[in-house]
Design a protein around this motif. Structure first.
Motif, PDB file in Angstrom:
ATOM      1  N   VAL A  77       0.970  -0.938  -0.025  1.00 52.65           N
ATOM      2  CA  VAL A  77      -0.091  -0.049   0.094  1.00 52.65           C
ATOM      3  C   VAL A  77       0.941   1.267  -0.081  1.00 52.65           C
ATOM      4  CG1 VAL A  77      -2.095   1.279   1.241  1.00 52.65           C
ATOM      5  CG2 VAL A  77      -1.653  -1.198   1.225  1.00 52.65           C
ATOM      6  N   ILE A  78       1.161   1.894  -1.255  1.00 47.28           N
ATOM      7  CA  ILE A  78       1.648   3.121  -1.331  1.00 47.28           C
ATOM      8  C   ILE A  78       1.159   4.302  -0.667  1.00 47.28           C
ATOM      9  CG2 ILE A  78       3.486   4.186  -2.936  1.00 47.28           C
ATOM     10  CD1 ILE A  78       4.066   1.295  -2.527  1.00 47.28           C
ATOM     11  N   GLY A  79       1.392   4.979   0.118  1.00 47.76           N
ATOM     12  CA  GLY A  79       0.811   5.875   0.530  1.00 47.76           C
ATOM     13  C   GLY A  79      -0.170   5.423   1.851  1.00 47.76           C
ATOM     14  N   GLY A  80       0.618   4.233   2.343  1.00 43.71           N
ATOM     15  CA  GLY A  80      -0.219   3.519   3.411  1.00 43.71           C
ATOM     16  C   GLY A  80      -0.139   3.982   4.613  1.00 43.71           C
ATOM     17  N   ASN A 135      -1.967   2.265  -4.937  1.00 46.77           N
ATOM     18  CA  ASN A 135      -1.434   3.457  -4.875  1.00 46.77           C
ATOM     19  C   ASN A 135      -2.279   4.571  -4.261  1.00 46.77           C
ATOM     20  OD1 ASN A 135       0.341   5.891  -5.262  1.00 46.77           O
ATOM     21  ND2 ASN A 135      -0.247   5.795  -7.369  1.00 46.77           N
ATOM     22  N   LEU A 136      -2.046   5.050  -2.934  1.00 47.57           N
ATOM     23  CA  LEU A 136      -3.004   6.034  -2.494  1.00 47.57           C
ATOM     24  C   LEU A 136      -2.222   7.429  -2.238  1.00 47.57           C
ATOM     25  CD1 LEU A 136      -4.728   3.515   0.068  1.00 47.57           C
ATOM     26  CD2 LEU A 136      -5.583   4.462  -2.136  1.00 47.57           C
ATOM     27  N   THR A 137      -1.349   7.524  -2.816  1.00 43.46           N
ATOM     28  CA  THR A 137      -0.443   8.862  -2.941  1.00 43.46           C
ATOM     29  C   THR A 137      -1.007   9.818  -3.330  1.00 43.46           C
ATOM     30  OG1 THR A 137       0.803   8.448  -4.723  1.00 43.46           O
ATOM     31  CG2 THR A 137       1.891   7.553  -2.660  1.00 43.46           C
ATOM     32  N   ASN A 138      -0.934  11.222  -3.191  1.00 36.04           N
ATOM     33  CA  ASN A 138      -1.417  12.253  -3.420  1.00 36.04           C
ATOM     34  C   ASN A 138      -0.190  13.409  -3.661  1.00 36.04           C
ATOM     35  OD1 ASN A 138      -3.449  13.784  -4.323  1.00 36.04           O
ATOM     36  ND2 ASN A 138      -4.520  14.127  -2.387  1.00 36.04           N
ATOM     37  N   SER A 139      -0.707  14.400  -4.739  1.00 33.70           N
ATOM     38  CA  SER A 139      -0.020  15.476  -4.953  1.00 33.70           C
ATOM     39  C   SER A 139       0.011  16.411  -3.776  1.00 33.70           C
ATOM     40  CB  SER A 139      -0.518  16.088  -6.349  1.00 33.70           C
ATOM     41  OG  SER A 139       0.362  17.333  -6.432  1.00 33.70           O
ATOM     42  N   HIS A 146      -5.034 -10.902   4.920  1.00 30.35           N
ATOM     43  CA  HIS A 146      -3.776 -10.351   4.108  1.00 30.35           C
ATOM     44  C   HIS A 146      -2.738  -9.948   4.733  1.00 30.35           C
ATOM     45  CE1 HIS A 146      -6.807 -11.221   0.943  1.00 30.35           C
ATOM     46  NE2 HIS A 146      -7.877 -10.306   1.758  1.00 30.35           N
ATOM     47  N   GLU A 147      -1.563  -9.865   3.807  1.00 30.30           N
ATOM     48  CA  GLU A 147      -0.291  -9.266   4.427  1.00 30.30           C
ATOM     49  C   GLU A 147      -0.403  -8.026   3.842  1.00 30.30           C
ATOM     50  OE1 GLU A 147       4.440  -9.692   4.556  1.00 30.30           O
ATOM     51  OE2 GLU A 147       3.107 -11.439   3.534  1.00 30.30           O
ATOM     52  N   ALA A 148      -0.807  -6.818   4.231  1.00 29.53           N
ATOM     53  CA  ALA A 148      -0.754  -5.595   3.923  1.00 29.53           C
ATOM     54  C   ALA A 148       0.571  -4.615   4.431  1.00 29.53           C
ATOM     55  CB  ALA A 148      -2.078  -4.694   4.011  1.00 29.53           C
ATOM     56  N   VAL A 149       1.397  -4.249   3.509  1.00 32.91           N
ATOM     57  CA  VAL A 149       2.397  -3.326   4.123  1.00 32.91           C
ATOM     58  C   VAL A 149       2.339  -2.061   3.727  1.00 32.91           C
ATOM     59  CG1 VAL A 149       4.945  -3.398   4.064  1.00 32.91           C
ATOM     60  CG2 VAL A 149       3.773  -5.502   4.003  1.00 32.91           C
ATOM     61  N   PRO A 150       2.296  -1.103   4.709  1.00 34.03           N
ATOM     62  CA  PRO A 150       2.392   0.612   4.326  1.00 34.03           C
ATOM     63  C   PRO A 150       3.611   1.038   3.773  1.00 34.03           C
ATOM     64  CG  PRO A 150       2.466   0.080   6.658  1.00 34.03           C
ATOM     65  CD  PRO A 150       2.257  -1.159   5.930  1.00 34.03           C
ATOM     66  N   HIS A 151       3.638   1.714   2.839  1.00 35.71           N
ATOM     67  CA  HIS A 151       4.925   2.392   2.453  1.00 35.71           C
ATOM     68  C   HIS A 151       4.545   3.841   2.093  1.00 35.71           C
ATOM     69  CE1 HIS A 151       6.858  -1.547   1.686  1.00 35.71           C
ATOM     70  NE2 HIS A 151       5.539  -1.929   1.060  1.00 35.71           N
TER      71      HIS A 151
END
Length: 242
Positions: A5-8, A56-60, A25-30
């Motif tokens: 999870v990018i933007g986790g 991808n949950l990153t934001n500008s 599940h194995e969810a890893v925040p980044h």
């Protein structure tokens, strides 16, 4: 499943990670705080290595024209890392009706993000949400002073972040849509009306003035969902306020 999870660590990302891990599940925040930089590419290969799914949950950091470069660069880097890592499903969070508001740089940037994902070779899913309930205070602050809050009568269908996170987690754990899922709150308001409800709940005596030119949402035709296939979340705005 292993899910990167990018933007986790953000508002939505942290809840998505929690939901996925609770489901087994194995969810890893980044994020930048964990050493992953989606613009420079630092740490990306390691972040997605062995992942079945990338979310991808990153934001500008800005809503202006610079957001276009942010999403182009970040998606190019993320998609390259995901292809290298053999990722089988790539998920992003976008905005309902995003392609209908080219007047807004940020909406054009999010539409570009969708296009880059759909044009790639990785199976994908796009979750489009209406405006978050959590953003109402920010929307009011843009055009407020000591006595008044100016808001347009733009129709909106606000959704709670917890409902967004639940929908993203569900999509991430499922088969790729290779398309779009729209989600929204269960009620439709005009933005000025929503401002009055919010201020009244907070005991704030400022007056909401209906102004069709006020704030970013002045040019938005509305993100009201009319598609019967759209998924409506359960949380009502007054319940969320309480």
């Amino acid at each position: 499943m292993k899910i990167a999870v990018i933007g986790g660590t953000g508002l939505i990302g942290s809840q998505v990670v929690e939901n996925l891990n609770a489901a087994g599940h194995e969810a890893v925040p980044h994020s930048k705080s964990t050493g992953v930089d989606i613009i420079s590419g630092q740490g990306l290969d390691e972040a997605v290595a062995g992942a079945d799914v990338v979310v991808n949950l990153t934001n500008s950091p800005t809503f202006d024209e610079a957001s276009l470069a942010f999403f182009r660069t970040s998606m190019d880097n993320l998609l390259a890392a995901a292809r290298k890592g053999g990722v089988g499903h790539f998920v992003i969070l976008s905005i309902v009706g995003v392609e209908q508001v080219p007047e807004l740089d940020y909406y054009r940037a999010k539409a570009l993000q969708e296009q880059l994902l759909a044009a790639g070779t990785i199976p994908y899913s796009i979750v489009r949400a209406t405006q978050f309930m959590e953003f109402m205070d920010a929307a009011m602050s843009w055009t407020a002073d000591a006595d008044t809050v100016r808001l347009p009568a733009t129709p909106v269908q606000p959704i709670a972040s917890e409902d967004v996170a639940a929908a993203v987690a569900e999509v991430a754990a499922g088969a790729p849509l290779n398309g779009i899922r729209d989600i929204a709150g269960p009620e439709i308001f005009n933005l000025d009306e929503l401002g009055r409800i919010t201020l009244s709940h907070k005991g704030d005596n400022r007056t909401v003035v209906t102004d069709p030119t006020a704030g970013m949402f002045a040019v938005v035709k509305g993100d009201v969902l009319t598609d019967k296939k759209a998924h409506l979340a359960p949380t009502r705005y007054t319940d969320w306020l309480s």
